[in-house]
Design a protein around this motif. Structure first.
Motif, PDB file in Angstrom:
ATOM      1  N   ASN A  55     -89.860  51.849 -32.052  1.00 47.84           N
ATOM      2  CA  ASN A  55     -90.131  51.303 -30.928  1.00 47.84           C
ATOM      3  C   ASN A  55     -89.960  49.585 -31.234  1.00 47.84           C
ATOM      4  OD1 ASN A  55     -92.952  49.727 -31.811  1.00 47.84           O
ATOM      5  ND2 ASN A  55     -92.745  51.536 -33.092  1.00 47.84           N
ATOM      6  N   ASN A  56     -89.721  49.247 -30.152  1.00 47.39           N
ATOM      7  CA  ASN A  56     -89.479  47.589 -29.972  1.00 47.39           C
ATOM      8  C   ASN A  56     -88.371  47.113 -31.070  1.00 47.39           C
ATOM      9  OD1 ASN A  56     -90.059  45.107 -29.060  1.00 47.39           O
ATOM     10  ND2 ASN A  56     -91.680  44.659 -30.319  1.00 47.39           N
ATOM     11  N   GLY A  57     -87.396  47.792 -31.034  1.00 49.90           N
ATOM     12  CA  GLY A  57     -86.211  47.240 -31.838  1.00 49.90           C
ATOM     13  C   GLY A  57     -84.905  47.386 -30.884  1.00 49.90           C
ATOM     14  N   PRO A  58     -84.721  46.161 -30.368  1.00 47.29           N
ATOM     15  CA  PRO A  58     -83.744  46.354 -29.365  1.00 47.29           C
ATOM     16  C   PRO A  58     -82.418  46.954 -29.606  1.00 47.29           C
ATOM     17  CG  PRO A  58     -84.880  44.210 -29.227  1.00 47.29           C
ATOM     18  CD  PRO A  58     -85.079  44.954 -30.466  1.00 47.29           C
ATOM     19  N   GLY A  59     -81.713  46.618 -30.782  1.00 46.78           N
ATOM     20  CA  GLY A  59     -80.516  47.238 -31.255  1.00 46.78           C
ATOM     21  C   GLY A  59     -80.479  48.694 -31.596  1.00 46.78           C
ATOM     22  N   ASN A  72     -77.761  65.125 -23.431  1.00 43.39           N
ATOM     23  CA  ASN A  72     -77.928  65.642 -21.964  1.00 43.39           C
ATOM     24  C   ASN A  72     -76.743  65.405 -21.201  1.00 43.39           C
ATOM     25  OD1 ASN A  72     -79.921  66.676 -20.362  1.00 43.39           O
ATOM     26  ND2 ASN A  72     -80.575  64.737 -19.585  1.00 43.39           N
ATOM     27  N   GLY A  73     -75.526  65.060 -21.630  1.00 40.66           N
ATOM     28  CA  GLY A  73     -74.512  64.882 -20.864  1.00 40.66           C
ATOM     29  C   GLY A  73     -74.078  63.506 -20.436  1.00 40.66           C
ATOM     30  N   GLY A  74     -74.911  62.675 -20.633  1.00 38.06           N
ATOM     31  CA  GLY A  74     -74.759  61.148 -20.195  1.00 38.06           C
ATOM     32  C   GLY A  74     -74.121  60.309 -21.017  1.00 38.06           C
ATOM     33  N   SER A  75     -74.094  58.823 -20.372  1.00 35.22           N
ATOM     34  CA  SER A  75     -73.767  57.918 -21.318  1.00 35.22           C
ATOM     35  C   SER A  75     -74.580  56.571 -20.879  1.00 35.22           C
ATOM     36  CB  SER A  75     -72.220  57.538 -21.047  1.00 35.22           C
ATOM     37  OG  SER A  75     -71.178  58.678 -20.976  1.00 35.22           O
ATOM     38  N   PHE A  76     -74.690  55.766 -22.053  1.00 32.88           N
ATOM     39  CA  PHE A  76     -75.270  54.576 -21.973  1.00 32.88           C
ATOM     40  C   PHE A  76     -74.648  53.210 -21.114  1.00 32.88           C
ATOM     41  CE2 PHE A  76     -77.412  50.426 -23.590  1.00 32.88           C
ATOM     42  CZ  PHE A  76     -78.595  50.982 -23.425  1.00 32.88           C
ATOM     43  N   LEU A  77     -73.414  53.142 -21.111  1.00 34.68           N
ATOM     44  CA  LEU A  77     -72.752  52.236 -20.182  1.00 34.68           C
ATOM     45  C   LEU A  77     -71.270  52.801 -19.726  1.00 34.68           C
ATOM     46  CD1 LEU A  77     -73.190  48.829 -21.923  1.00 34.68           C
ATOM     47  CD2 LEU A  77     -74.406  49.760 -20.268  1.00 34.68           C
ATOM     48  N   SER A  78     -70.929  52.347 -18.573  1.00 27.42           N
ATOM     49  CA  SER A  78     -69.612  52.859 -18.168  1.00 27.42           C
ATOM     50  C   SER A  78     -68.761  51.925 -18.894  1.00 27.42           C
ATOM     51  CB  SER A  78     -69.392  52.658 -16.794  1.00 27.42           C
ATOM     52  OG  SER A  78     -69.248  51.304 -16.499  1.00 27.42           O
ATOM     53  N   ALA A  79     -67.373  52.274 -18.656  1.00 27.15           N
ATOM     54  CA  ALA A  79     -66.228  51.485 -19.572  1.00 27.15           C
ATOM     55  C   ALA A  79     -66.006  50.103 -18.831  1.00 27.15           C
ATOM     56  CB  ALA A  79     -65.106  52.325 -19.031  1.00 27.15           C
ATOM     57  N   GLY A 244     -74.073  44.256 -26.769  1.00 27.02           N
ATOM     58  CA  GLY A 244     -75.217  44.116 -27.613  1.00 27.02           C
ATOM     59  C   GLY A 244     -76.670  43.538 -26.642  1.00 27.02           C
ATOM     60  N   ASP A 245     -75.909  42.535 -25.845  1.00 31.35           N
ATOM     61  CA  ASP A 245     -77.163  41.882 -24.753  1.00 31.35           C
ATOM     62  C   ASP A 245     -77.691  43.015 -24.040  1.00 31.35           C
ATOM     63  OD1 ASP A 245     -77.181  39.379 -25.847  1.00 31.35           O
ATOM     64  OD2 ASP A 245     -75.385  38.757 -24.355  1.00 31.35           O
ATOM     65  N   ALA A 246     -76.896  43.867 -23.510  1.00 30.96           N
ATOM     66  CA  ALA A 246     -77.282  45.155 -22.835  1.00 30.96           C
ATOM     67  C   ALA A 246     -78.175  46.046 -23.446  1.00 30.96           C
ATOM     68  CB  ALA A 246     -76.066  45.996 -22.458  1.00 30.96           C
ATOM     69  N   GLY A 247     -77.989  46.355 -24.818  1.00 34.96           N
ATOM     70  CA  GLY A 247     -78.884  46.824 -25.584  1.00 34.96           C
ATOM     71  C   GLY A 247     -80.320  46.268 -25.807  1.00 34.96           C
ATOM     72  N   THR A 248     -80.196  45.096 -25.865  1.00 34.34           N
ATOM     73  CA  THR A 248     -81.289  44.200 -25.963  1.00 34.34           C
ATOM     74  C   THR A 248     -82.338  44.291 -24.597  1.00 34.34           C
ATOM     75  OG1 THR A 248     -80.421  42.694 -27.435  1.00 34.34           O
ATOM     76  CG2 THR A 248     -82.521  41.982 -26.262  1.00 34.34           C
ATOM     77  N   ALA A 272     -84.191  47.826 -16.189  1.00 33.92           N
ATOM     78  CA  ALA A 272     -83.354  47.449 -17.196  1.00 33.92           C
ATOM     79  C   ALA A 272     -81.895  47.234 -16.687  1.00 33.92           C
ATOM     80  CB  ALA A 272     -83.367  48.499 -18.219  1.00 33.92           C
ATOM     81  N   ALA A 273     -81.562  48.362 -15.793  1.00 34.28           N
ATOM     82  CA  ALA A 273     -80.173  48.309 -15.310  1.00 34.28           C
ATOM     83  C   ALA A 273     -79.843  47.073 -14.393  1.00 34.28           C
ATOM     84  CB  ALA A 273     -80.021  49.529 -14.258  1.00 34.28           C
ATOM     85  N   SER A 274     -80.935  46.513 -13.796  1.00 37.61           N
ATOM     86  CA  SER A 274     -80.490  45.367 -13.041  1.00 37.61           C
ATOM     87  C   SER A 274     -80.325  44.108 -13.942  1.00 37.61           C
ATOM     88  CB  SER A 274     -81.899  44.865 -12.154  1.00 37.61           C
ATOM     89  OG  SER A 274     -82.089  45.952 -11.279  1.00 37.61           O
ATOM     90  N   ALA A 275     -81.003  44.151 -15.588  1.00 34.86           N
ATOM     91  CA  ALA A 275     -80.839  43.067 -16.204  1.00 34.86           C
ATOM     92  C   ALA A 275     -79.300  43.290 -16.883  1.00 34.86           C
ATOM     93  CB  ALA A 275     -81.986  43.265 -17.295  1.00 34.86           C
TER      94      ALA A 275
END
Length: 281
Positions: A55-59, A72-79, A244-248, A272-275
């Motif tokens: 919990n509460n560890g951005p990276g 689950n067959g997904g990805s965190f970010l697109s290319a 890195g900022d996206a992970g934060t 989070a997606a908007s950020a």
């Protein structure tokens, strides 16, 4: 070197709770439902919780979720850097994890210290996601029996590769030649095997992994197969400058509110997606 995370499990707790030990083969290992059932039975039948939740560890939180959404067959970010963690696969994965907390099957790591294995060593929880860099401590662990198994699977096996990189700087031809030679040396089986046996990390080449000396090392410490077997199923993190900022942004707006405060999953992921979208150049 490379590494990843997998599930370190307390075999004594599994035996006490009557939970079967999952396969170390990522294609044959436990499912999400079996993972949740293991956490439930351990929480009910032993003095510890099922899972040590970060919990509460951005990276760290974003890195681990890369593996969870991958299963689950997904990805965190697109290319191109668009958020994908708010996809149906991400919503389902985050809901699954939130339900583990709501059902009382978890205990939390210290805030911002999800990487800290002390809660697992002290048997506050029977399962923890962590990496092979803890090998120097694991070889000395004698308070309970343990092994390492892959992430539970919903749609496909997955893990989150990490590790250290070697950068070559083109500042003079002499140095380029020297650094290139050194880089080649670091990729030899001799270096890879000796270095990673000592560090606990994993070889970056198939030939080093197949090397007789390294295979003997795996047979001596078979829990390492939980990490090694998962390497072919790696879902890499984005290498974009804003990753890195996206992970934060994900940790602050989604993971922490959802996991520690019970926030609405879809709303928090959308925030989070908007950020993250705002970070795109």
């Amino acid at each position: 070197m490379t590494n990843n995370t997998a599930m370190q499990i307390n075999l004594d707790a599994f035996e006490q709770a009557g939970v079967p030990v999952p396969s170390q083969d990522p294609a044959k290992t436990w499912t999400w439902d079996q993972f949740a059932e293991a956490c439930k039975l351990i929480s009910q039948k032993t003095k510890m919780k099922g899972f040590l939740m970060n919990n509460n560890g951005p990276g760290w939180d974003a890195w681990l979720f890369t593996a969870w959404i991958g299963t689950n067959g997904g990805s965190f970010l697109s290319a191109s850097g668009d958020p994908l963690f708010n996809s149906p696969a991400g919503v389902e994965a985050m809901t699954f994890l939130q339900n583990l907390v709501k059902n009382g099957y978890t205990t939390f790591s210290a805030p911002g210290m999800g990487y800290d294995p002390s809660g697992w060593y002290s048997q506050k929880a029977a399962i923890m996601a962590n990496g092979p860099w803890n090998f120097p401590d694991l070889v000395k662990l004698n308070t309970f029996k343990f092994t390492v198994v892959p992430y539970p699977v919903n749609k496909q096996p997955a893990t989150n590769p990490g590790g250290d990189q070697l950068f070559l700087f083109n500042n003079s031809q002499d140095r380029v030649n020297y650094e290139f030679d050194y880089g080649q040396y670091m990729l030899t089986d001799d270096f890879q095997v000796k270095f990673n046996i000592q560090s606990g990390n994993l070889p970056v080449t198939k030939s080093a992994t197949a090397n007789a000396t390294y295979q003997a090392h795996l047979k001596q410490y078979p829990y390492l197969y939980g990490w090694v077997n998962s390497v072919p199923y790696s879902v890499p993190r984005s290498s974009l400058p804003q990753a890195g900022d996206a992970g934060t942004a994900f940790g602050q707006n989604a993971w922490d509110p959802i996991i520690t405060k019970g926030a609405n999953v879809q709303q928090a992921l959308a925030k989070a997606a908007s950020a993250v979208t705002a970070l795109k150049p």
